[in-house]
Design a protein around this motif. Structure first.
Motif, PDB file in Angstrom:
ATOM      1  N   ASP A  78       1.093  -1.137   0.212  1.00  0.00           N
ATOM      2  CA  ASP A  78      -0.211   0.323   0.367  1.00  0.00           C
ATOM      3  C   ASP A  78       1.407   1.201  -0.007  1.00  0.00           C
TER       4      ASP A  78
ATOM      5  N   THR B 142       4.265   1.596  -1.116  1.00  0.00           N
ATOM      6  CA  THR B 142       4.539   1.924  -2.417  1.00  0.00           C
ATOM      7  C   THR B 142       3.445   1.883  -3.414  1.00  0.00           C
ATOM      8  N   ARG B 143       2.750   1.091  -3.058  1.00  0.00           N
ATOM      9  CA  ARG B 143       1.867   1.950  -3.774  1.00  0.00           C
ATOM     10  C   ARG B 143       1.124   4.031  -4.462  1.00  0.00           C
ATOM     11  N   GLN B 144       1.061   4.181  -2.950  1.00  0.00           N
ATOM     12  CA  GLN B 144       0.804   5.647  -2.630  1.00  0.00           C
ATOM     13  C   GLN B 144       2.177   6.309  -3.038  1.00  0.00           C
TER      14      GLN B 144
ATOM     15  N   ALA C 198       2.078   6.613  -6.788  1.00  0.00           N
ATOM     16  CA  ALA C 198       0.425   7.778  -7.062  1.00  0.00           C
ATOM     17  C   ALA C 198       1.171   8.702  -7.139  1.00  0.00           C
TER      18      ALA C 198
END
Length: 197
Positions: A165, A167-169, A172
């Motif tokens: 999570d 890493t995704r944030q 983005a």
């Protein structure tokens, strides 16, 4: 994706609080006292280096006794299984695995109070009578429900735990910043310079 602890050298002040917290947390669990991270100093810059919990984990691939294994979201080390061969330390691309030993009673009741070895020996090759040396690497303080001790005590928040999570944030945020970056026709794109049309 494996969880891991990431360090931001720009925030690190080199206080070694993370190393001290790591040592204390693991000593309380009866594990090797050697810290699982090392604060490196290069010039005026400092930054902790620790296990990246690699997805392909070269350390796990070279371990002859499967003391290092792939867990659900981390690379796990079993100190009781480790034979101290040091192959994992040689295979780690980050130098994040250290062979270390906490003093134990020697064979046949022979104990050495303060083991010593020649200072000219490389630490990777050094060994002490009465001390069983095993691999030491970051285990993300899996025994603690509070997460890694180093992250909790860092006074400048230079360390933080990352997972899928996070890493995704971060990706983005970077995409948003990249899309909003001003580009003018006069400024050539560096990534396209020198390419044939």
């Amino acid at each position: 994706m494996n969880r891991f602890v990431i360090a931001e050298p720009r925030k690190c002040i080199g206080c070694n609080t993370c190393m001290a917290a790591c040592t204390e947390a693991h000593k309380k669990q009866g594990l090797q006292a050697h810290p699982r991270l090392t604060v490196m100093r290069i010039g005026d810059d400092t930054g902790p280096v620790l296990c990246h919990q690699c997805e392909d984990a070269p350390c796990a691939r070279v371990c002859p006794v499967d003391a290092i294994t792939f867990g659900a979201d981390a690379i796990l080390l079993n100190e009781q299984t480790c034979i101290g061969c040091k192959m994992c330390a040689l295979a780690c691309p980050f130098g994040a695995i250290t062979p270390s030993g906490t003093g134990i009673a020697g064979v046949a009741g022979i104990a050495v109070a303060t083991p010593s070895h020649s200072a000219v020996l490389d630490p990777l090759l050094a060994w002490d009578i009465g001390v069983r040396s095993v691999a030491v690497k970051c285990d993300l303080c899996a025994f603690s429900g509070d997460g890694p001790a180093c992250v909790r005590v860092c006074p400048t928040a230079a360390l933080y735990a990352a997972d899928a999570d996070a890493t995704r944030q971060a990706a983005a945020v970077k995409r948003t910043l990249a899309a909003a970056a001003p580009v003018s026709p006069e400024t050539p794109l560096a990534s396209l310079e020198g390419l044939d049309p």
